[in-house]
Structure formats: structure tokens, C-alpha cells
Scaffold this motif. Structure first.
Motif, short mmCIF file in Angstrom:
data_model
loop_
_atom_site.label_atom_id
_atom_site.label_comp_id
_atom_site.label_asym_id
_atom_site.label_seq_id
_atom_site.Cartn_x
_atom_site.Cartn_y
_atom_site.Cartn_z
N UNK A 267 46.71 37.82 43.62
CA UNK A 267 48.15 37.41 43.33
C UNK A 267 48.24 37.48 41.79
N UNK A 268 47.15 37.41 41.00
CA UNK A 268 47.23 37.36 39.58
C UNK A 268 46.87 38.74 38.85
N UNK A 269 46.88 39.62 39.74
CA UNK A 269 46.41 41.12 39.30
C UNK A 269 47.63 41.69 38.74
N UNK A 270 47.57 42.61 38.02
CA UNK A 270 48.67 43.30 37.29
C UNK A 270 48.92 44.79 38.14
N UNK A 271 48.26 44.96 39.26
CA UNK A 271 48.26 46.24 40.11
C UNK A 271 49.61 46.13 40.77
N UNK A 272 50.12 47.26 40.77
CA UNK A 272 51.50 47.45 41.54
C UNK A 272 51.48 48.77 42.20
N UNK A 273 52.01 48.32 43.75
CA UNK A 273 52.50 49.58 44.64
C UNK A 273 51.54 49.44 45.32
N UNK A 274 50.14 49.06 45.42
CA UNK A 274 49.16 49.13 46.45
C UNK A 274 48.78 47.49 46.75
N UNK A 275 48.32 47.52 47.79
CA UNK A 275 47.54 46.20 48.16
C UNK A 275 46.31 45.99 48.38
N UNK A 276 45.40 47.19 48.26
CA UNK A 276 44.22 47.16 48.23
C UNK A 276 43.58 46.36 49.80
N UNK A 277 42.22 46.58 50.17
CA UNK A 277 41.87 46.12 51.22
C UNK A 277 40.48 45.57 51.34
N UNK A 278 40.08 44.64 52.25
CA UNK A 278 39.00 43.91 52.24
C UNK A 278 37.75 44.86 52.72
N UNK A 279 36.83 45.01 51.93
CA UNK A 279 35.73 45.66 52.09
C UNK A 279 34.45 44.97 52.67
N UNK A 280 33.40 45.66 53.05
CA UNK A 280 32.52 44.82 53.76
C UNK A 280 31.80 43.63 52.79
N UNK A 281 31.40 44.02 51.61
CA UNK A 281 30.92 43.21 50.63
C UNK A 281 31.92 42.02 50.37
N UNK A 282 32.98 42.24 50.24
CA UNK A 282 34.13 41.11 50.12
C UNK A 282 34.28 40.20 51.26
N UNK A 283 34.12 40.66 52.25
CA UNK A 283 34.30 39.96 53.61
C UNK A 283 33.06 39.15 53.84
N UNK A 284 31.78 39.72 53.59
CA UNK A 284 30.72 38.76 53.87
C UNK A 284 30.47 37.98 52.64
N UNK A 285 30.95 38.22 51.32
CA UNK A 285 30.89 37.32 50.39
C UNK A 285 31.96 36.11 50.79
N UNK A 286 32.98 36.35 51.39
CA UNK A 286 33.86 35.29 51.46
C UNK A 286 33.80 34.51 52.66
N UNK A 287 33.33 35.29 53.86
CA UNK A 287 33.37 34.42 55.27
C UNK A 287 31.75 34.54 55.48
N UNK A 288 31.04 35.15 54.98
CA UNK A 288 29.53 35.20 55.73
C UNK A 288 28.63 34.51 54.96
N UNK A 289 27.34 35.33 55.01
CA UNK A 289 26.41 34.26 54.07
C UNK A 289 25.80 35.26 53.13
N UNK A 290 25.31 34.76 52.11
CA UNK A 290 24.65 35.11 50.82
C UNK A 290 23.26 34.80 50.50
N UNK A 291 22.23 35.61 50.52
CA UNK A 291 20.93 35.22 50.26
C UNK A 291 20.70 35.92 48.79
N UNK A 292 20.49 34.84 47.87
CA UNK A 292 20.30 35.44 46.44
C UNK A 292 18.75 35.27 46.16
N UNK A 293 18.09 36.62 45.56
CA UNK A 293 16.85 36.53 45.18
C UNK A 293 15.88 36.45 46.21
#
Length: 479
Positions: A267-293
Motif C-alpha cells: 500500500x505504501x509503494x509508489x508503483x502504479x498500474x500493476x499489482x504484483x504477485x505473491x511468489x514462492x519465497x514471499x509466501x513461505x516467509x509470510x505463511x511458512x517456516x524459516x530456518x536461519x543458519x
């Protein structure tokens, strides 16, 4: 009379040998580019110094491609079956436990249900719910093992879950309404709260991916043949179409990279005309599990933490590990270190090695607990032109992808079908298939769509990725 211009001078020689004055030279100011005495030895074939340069193939291994007609795909996922609440507070003196009710947290616990109360320090208490206020989330409870909550040793916030119920003899219940603190006046019992199954809804939108290759009409007539063997399996001699072929291969990689790396426009982005799409990495970071290191230096402990977390999720038995080189080797070292190579460990009897064969020090699959894992390199994470050159917290070192499927209703087919948790949806109808389109424009090469003296090859696709049950995915990140 001397000739003008003077192209060269030839002086005969008694021997058949090249000399500075017995061959034609065209390297003067008025001459051509024949500056060498001999023609060079020319290798017509390209040297494939980077091997197979394409990066796509990951989604073809783990998913499917399915058509869609709308500009949005929506799916729902089940919530948990049993009733449990975290971060509850309690009042020992009043014998109450308060559920943090909010817009998305509703108190559905009924009186006469039995609950387990646990804190973060190992103390627990089993209680009978005597009163339940659905509006405020306040439960009045009585411990089974003591007189009050004060003697149960609970500290801080608590987690509660329902494990059953217990009613006196000769009583009944009345299911009437969902208001706060409703009482069945006949039997002096509260009504049982009816639990209506809720689902969590997710959606994604396809993006339009485009590229093109263009060449003017004059350059199409200047043929310079190059022998090539391309990544798509074709080989032979190409001229300007060599560049067109690489444009196509690059675009096919973009089709996968776009849905793996995709981000939705904030919502804070200045990009206009397109909506983007939720990719694999974004979906897992948002709703999945992240193992660091993740590191083999920590032995099997790091990986067992992942298994324990998978137990709390879908517990899907078969999983794929797509890893970069370092993490793949970490897994090999971790497995080889189990039992220090002694009998019963993974080092003996697994590779069938002998002194006459090359020593195999890699694992392609293993079983731990109740899970099977099959691992492979993910070229996208190794290639230096993409994520292979990244290190540190920004680096992605691998992905655990469940190999299961989910049953969903397909509106196009009008029936329930089983789909992989990870699959691509592309726009298509009877009038247009936008999975992978290509067409020619211009006035060269058989295309007569305009008066432009050029040929343009256009590529287009409209697609998005559906990541279902992302809670079963694990993203490995660097430190």
C-alpha cells in the motif's frame, strides 16, 4: 605509367617460400582488412563454457500448470480441528482464565468442558470450566487437583486446550444462541457453544510477463553462420536467429523466476498500474517456516528442530529438499556424522562402495523419524548470475517442499481434483491461451503486420503461483 592506386608489389622468388615481397597485401590506407599473411583457423562451433545456462525446471519437478479464466485465484485452507488458545492470563484469587478475544479470536469454550492449562515453565493444571463468557473471554474454572488455581504453581501467561467434558447425572444441555453468559434456567447449565468451522482464505493474482527480440531488415540479409547447440535441444547453424533463440530461453526462465521471486505491491509503494504477485519465497516467509543458519556443525539437532515443527503442522511424510551447493554438502556431512560411522550409522552399507569404484560421498535421500526426504541441487541458487553470488542474511540457501497434494474443487472441470501444494495457474480460454504466446510483427521474415522495416518476435505469458498449505514449507536462509 604507374597504376593508381598501388595495391601491392610482387617480386618473384626462386624458392616456394612466403616472403615480405612476394604476396599481395591489402593492409594499406587504401586497402581492405587483409593484414595477415595467412587466414586464421576458425572454430565455427560455440564453446559452451557455462554449460546449460537455463535455470527453469524447479516448478516442473514439484508442481503442475493449470488454466484459469479469471484475473484472480482464490482458495481456502482448513483451520485446526481442536480448540486451543495461547497467551491467556489468569487470576488465581478469582479462579478465572481470560482468553484474549479479538476480531479473529472467539471464545467457543462451553461450561462443563475440561481443559488443560500450561505455562512456559512446565507447570500444568487440569480444570473443569464452570462458567464461560463468550463476549469477554473470561472462564471461571475449578482445578481437579486442588482447591484453587493459586495452588497449581502456574506462572505468567498460559496456553489452554479442550480435551473433553464432564456432566453430572440426570442433566441435559440446551443449545440456544451464542450470547454472553446464557443460562439454561431449568437445569442451571450454560448452553453448549456451537463451533462453526471457519476457513482461512488466500488469493493471488497473475502478472503479465513480456519480452521481445527485434532485428531490422538489412541485418537479416547479412548472414554469418554460427554452429550452436542450444539448451532447448536444438543444434545446427544459426545466424540472427541465434539471438532470438536465446531470447526465448531467457523468457522461459523468467516464467519461473517471476513466480518464485514475485512480490505484491504494498500500500505504501509508489508503483502504479500493476499489482504484483505473491511468489514462492514471499509466501513461505509470510505463511511458512524459516530456518536461519542451518549448519552441519550443529549435527542433527538443527534438522530435528525442523522435524518437531513439522509435527505441529501437516506432518506430510514425503518432502523434497532443493538446496544450494553449500547446504547440500552440509546435509551430506550431517548424515555422514551420525553414529560417527559406526555400525548402525549412515556411513556403512548405504553407498555400496568398493575399492574399484569411485567413492560416493553424497546422499540423495534419507529417512528421519516418520519423514522421507529427497534432496537435489537447485541450480537457481547456485548460478552466479542469480542467487548463487549472494551470501549473508539476504541469501536463500534452500527450500523444503512437501510432496503431497490437496483436494480442491475445480470450477472449470466441475469436479474435485487433487493438485500439488505448489502449482502454476495461467490465463486461458477458448479464445486465447496465454500460457506461452509468441508472434511476429513487422514486415520482415514473413510478418506483414506493419510498414516497419524490421521483424519483431514477441513473447507473452500471464500466470501466478499458488502456494497451498505454506505452513508445511521450510525456507533455509543464511546468517
Amino acid at each position: 605509367m604507374a597504376l593508381t592506386p598501388q595495391f601491392g608489389s610482387i617480386v618473384p622468388s626462386q624458392l616456394q617460400q612466403p616472403l615480405a615481397n612476394n604476396y599481395l597485401t591489402f593492409d594499406g590506407a587504401a586497402g581492405g582488412n587483409f593484414a595477415q599473411q595467412y587466414l586464421p583457423e576458425l572454430y565455427e562451433a560455440e564453446v559452451e563454457r557455462y554449460g546449460n545456462r537455463t535455470l527453469s525446471g524447479f516448478l516442473r519437478m514439484v508442481g503442475a500448470e493449470l488454466p484459469m479464466t479469471s484475473d484472480q485465484v482464490i482458495w481456502s485452507e482448513q483451520n485446526r480441528l481442536h480448540v486451543a488458545y495461547d497467551n491467556c492470563t489468569f487470576n488465581s484469587a478469582a479462579g478465572t482464565i481470560t482468553i484474549p478475544v479479538a476480531a479473529n479470536i472467539i471464545n467457543v469454550i462451553s461450561p462443563q468442558q475440561t481443559i488443560v492449562v500450561m505455562d512456559d515453565f512446565g507447570a500444568e493444571s487440569k480444570c473443569l470450566v464452570e462458567q464461560s463468557n463468550t463476549a469477554t473471554g473470561v472462564l471461571t474454572v475449578a482445578p481437579y487437583g486442588s482447591a484453587t488455581l493459586a495452588t497449581e504453581g502456574l506462572v505468567g501467561t498460559v496456553k489452554i486446550f479442550v480435551y473433553g467434558s464432564e456432566y453430572p447425572k440426570g442433566t441435559n444441555t440446551t443449545i440456544a444462541g451464542t450470547g454472553a453468559l446464557q443460562i439454561d434456567a431449568v437445569n442451571n447449565l450454560y448452553p453448549i457453544q456451537t463451533i462453526t468451522p471457519a476457513f482461512t482464505q488466500f488469493s493471488n493474482k497473475p502478472i503479465i510477463i513480456r519480452t521481445q527480440y527485434s532485428i531490422n531488415g538489412s541485418d537479416t540479409a547479412q548472414i554469418g553462420w554460427v554452429e550452436v547447440a542450444t539448451e532447448d535441444g536444438t543444434s545446427g547453424y544459426l545466424w540472427y536467429l541465434k539471438a532470438e533463440s536465446e531470447t526465448r530461453l531467457r523468457f522461459e526462465d523468467y516464467l519461473e523466476m517471476s513466480v518464485v521471486e514475485g512480490e505484491q505491491v504494498a500500500a505504501t509503494s509508489t508503483i502504479a498500474g500493476v499489482t504484483g504477485t505473491e511468489g514462492l519465497f514471499a509466501a513461505v516467509e509470510d505463511r511458512g517456516n524459516v530456518q536461519v543458519g542451518f549448519s552441519a556443525a550443529n549435527g542433527i539437532n538443527d534438522f530435528d528442530d525442523i522435524l518437531r515443527n513439522l509435527d505441529t503442522q501437516g506432518a506430510i511424510e514425503e518432502n523434497m529438499l532443493f538446496l544450494n551447493r553449500n547446504t547440500n554438502l552440509d546435509f551430506d556431512d550431517m548424515l555422514a556424522a551420525i553414529s560417527a560411522g559406526q555400525s548402525g550409522g549412515t556411513a556403512f552399507g548405504l553407498f555400496e562402495n568398493s575399492e574399484e569404484m569411485a567413492l560416493n560421498l553424497g546422499f540423495s535421500g534419507f529417512r528421519r523419524g516418520s519423514y522421507d526426504f529427497y534432496k537435489t541441487d537447485w541450480k537457481y541458487l547456485n548460478d552466479a548470475s542469480t542467487r548463487g553470488a549472494m551470501t549473508g542474511p539476504a541469501s536463500i540457501e534452500g527450500m523444503l517442499v512437501p510432496a503431497g497434494t490437496s483436494t480442491v474443487y475445480d470450477q472449470i472441470l466441475g469436479t474435485n481434483i487433487r493438485r500439488p501444494f505448489l502449482h502454476v495457474r495461467y490465463r486461458a480460454s477458448q479464445a486465447d491461451d496465454r500460457r506461452m504466446k509468441s508472434w511476429l510483427t513487422g514486415s520482415v521474415g514473413g510478418a506483414f503486420t506493419s510498414d516497419l522495416d524490421a521483424m519483431t518476435v514477441n513473447f507473452l505469458s500471464e500466470r501466478c503461483l499458488v502456494v497451498q498449505a505454506a505452513n508445511n514449507f521450510v525456507l533455509f536462509k543464511g546468517v
